[in-house]
Design an enzyme around this catalytic site. Structure first.
Site, PDB file in Angstrom:
ATOM      1  N   GLY A 243       1.034 -40.622 -50.292  1.00 10.60           N
ATOM      2  CA  GLY A 243       1.244 -42.026 -50.625  1.00 10.60           C
ATOM      3  C   GLY A 243       1.292 -42.940 -49.412  1.00 10.60           C
ATOM      4  N   PHE A 244       1.908 -42.452 -48.332  1.00 12.05           N
ATOM      5  CA  PHE A 244       2.052 -43.327 -47.176  1.00 12.05           C
ATOM      6  C   PHE A 244       1.864 -42.542 -45.883  1.00 12.05           C
ATOM      7  CE2 PHE A 244       4.327 -45.329 -50.603  1.00 12.05           C
ATOM      8  CZ  PHE A 244       3.916 -46.651 -50.501  1.00 12.05           C
ATOM      9  N   GLY A 245       1.294 -43.207 -44.877  1.00  8.42           N
ATOM     10  CA  GLY A 245       1.167 -42.592 -43.565  1.00  8.42           C
ATOM     11  C   GLY A 245       2.491 -42.639 -42.829  1.00  8.42           C
TER      12      GLY A 245
ATOM     13  N   ASP B  20      -8.345 -41.485 -46.968  1.00  4.02           N
ATOM     14  CA  ASP B  20      -7.348 -41.396 -48.036  1.00  4.02           C
ATOM     15  C   ASP B  20      -7.593 -42.477 -49.080  1.00  4.02           C
ATOM     16  OD1 ASP B  20      -5.862 -39.173 -47.205  1.00  4.02           O
ATOM     17  OD2 ASP B  20      -4.740 -40.382 -45.776  1.00  4.02           O
TER      18      ASP B  20
ATOM     19  N   HIS C 294     -10.277 -37.717 -49.539  1.00  2.85           N
ATOM     20  CA  HIS C 294      -9.074 -37.171 -50.173  1.00  2.85           C
ATOM     21  C   HIS C 294      -8.661 -38.135 -51.276  1.00  2.85           C
ATOM     22  CE1 HIS C 294      -4.519 -36.068 -49.582  1.00  2.85           C
ATOM     23  NE2 HIS C 294      -4.979 -35.678 -50.749  1.00  2.85           N
TER      24      HIS C 294
ATOM     25  N   ASP D 216      -2.371 -31.854 -44.235  1.00  2.00           N
ATOM     26  CA  ASP D 216      -2.404 -33.319 -44.211  1.00  2.00           C
ATOM     27  C   ASP D 216      -0.991 -33.859 -44.334  1.00  2.00           C
ATOM     28  OD1 ASP D 216      -3.086 -35.986 -44.459  1.00  2.00           O
ATOM     29  OD2 ASP D 216      -4.175 -35.749 -46.347  1.00  2.00           O
ATOM     30  N   GLY D 217      -0.546 -34.557 -43.298  1.00  2.00           N
ATOM     31  CA  GLY D 217       0.754 -35.223 -43.349  1.00  2.00           C
ATOM     32  C   GLY D 217       1.640 -34.847 -42.180  1.00  2.00           C
ATOM     33  N   GLY D 218       1.933 -35.828 -41.328  1.00  4.48           N
ATOM     34  CA  GLY D 218       2.881 -35.600 -40.240  1.00  4.48           C
ATOM     35  C   GLY D 218       2.371 -34.704 -39.130  1.00  4.48           C
TER      36      GLY D 218
ATOM     37  N   HIS E  56     -11.382 -38.323 -42.162  1.00  4.28           N
ATOM     38  CA  HIS E  56     -10.623 -38.098 -43.395  1.00  4.28           C
ATOM     39  C   HIS E  56     -10.251 -39.457 -43.984  1.00  4.28           C
ATOM     40  CE1 HIS E  56      -7.787 -35.778 -45.933  1.00  4.28           C
ATOM     41  NE2 HIS E  56      -7.003 -36.825 -45.812  1.00  4.28           N
TER      42      HIS E  56
ATOM     43  N   GLY F 256      -3.316 -38.700 -38.581  1.00 12.03           N
ATOM     44  CA  GLY F 256      -3.432 -40.142 -38.776  1.00 12.03           C
ATOM     45  C   GLY F 256      -2.749 -40.867 -37.632  1.00 12.03           C
TER      46      GLY F 256
HETATM   47 ZN    ZN Z   1      -5.234 -37.319 -46.815  1.00 17.21          ZN
END
Ligand code: ZN
Length: 203
Positions: free
Chosen positions: A122-124, A15, A46, A155-157, A13, A177
């Site tokens: 926006g941010f990992g 980003d 993405h 996607d995220g956390g 994936h 991530g």
């Molecule tokens: Zn993503």
């Protein structure tokens, strides 16, 4: 999804952020082209960018497996999906945590994947927002009743705990991530996340 115990991720994936749609800048098409040359793992792009109607097609033409654009940024998402598919990619539509699912259901009939953001893009390294699981459950129901044919991606956390919640709500594809790249043994982290997702597959 491959069998549990598999240490290789199914997709990479990527980003893409443009410092306009999101307040961060990552990488763009030249880096994706280099990645495509260096791996045979399908690349899931993405695009967290403005004007995907103009830019997304380049990622599909370069050979990305799946190209996801943001519903909030696309001017003509239905046409965009057709263009991406015509270029040989799967078409993905993403919605941010505060974007409702319902207005996009008709458009999603033209898409292959639905990416539900579980952090503000926006941010990992951000904390998972469990309230988005209501959208996952609604999407799962639409798929299970034959109204949509999308794969549901989150996607995220995503980590060893939140992947269980997401799997139980009906997610098909999990973007991890920090949980992989910050692990002492990233391959073992992939295998562990996969096993948890398989064990808790709900929907
Ligand atoms: Zn993503």
């Amino acid at each position: 999804m491959a069998g549990s115990g598999d240490t290789r991720a199914d997709w990479v994936h990527v980003d893409v952020m443009d410092a306009h749609f999101v307040p961060n800048l990552t990488l763009g098409l030249p880096v994706v082209k280099a990645l495509l040359k260096s791996t045979d793992v399908p690349i899931d792009c993405h695009l967290m960018i403005d004007d995907p109607d103009r830019w997304a097609i380049g990622y599909a033409e370069a050979g990305a497996y799946n190209v996801t654009v943001h519903a909030e940024a696309a001017a003509d998402p239905r046409r965009l999906a057709a263009d991406l598919r015509a270029a040989g990619a799967k078409a993905g539509l993403s919605i941010k945590p505060n974007t409702p699912l319902e207005p996009w259901v008709e458009v999603l009939r033209h898409y292959d994947t639905l990416l539900i953001m579980s952090v503000e893009p926006g941010f990992g390294g951000q904390k998972f927002m469990p309230e988005v699981l209501d959208k996952v459950r609604a999407a799962r129901q639409l798929v299970d009743t034959g109204h949509l044919t999308v794969l549901i991606e989150i996607d995220g956390g995503i980590n060893e705990d939140t992947i269980v919640q997401a799997a139980e709500a009906g997610v098909d594809c999990f973007v991890a991530g920090s949980a992989v790249y910050s692990a002492d043994d990233p391959a073992a982290a992939v295998a562990d996340l996969r096993a948890r997702a398989v064990a808790h597959r709900g929907g």
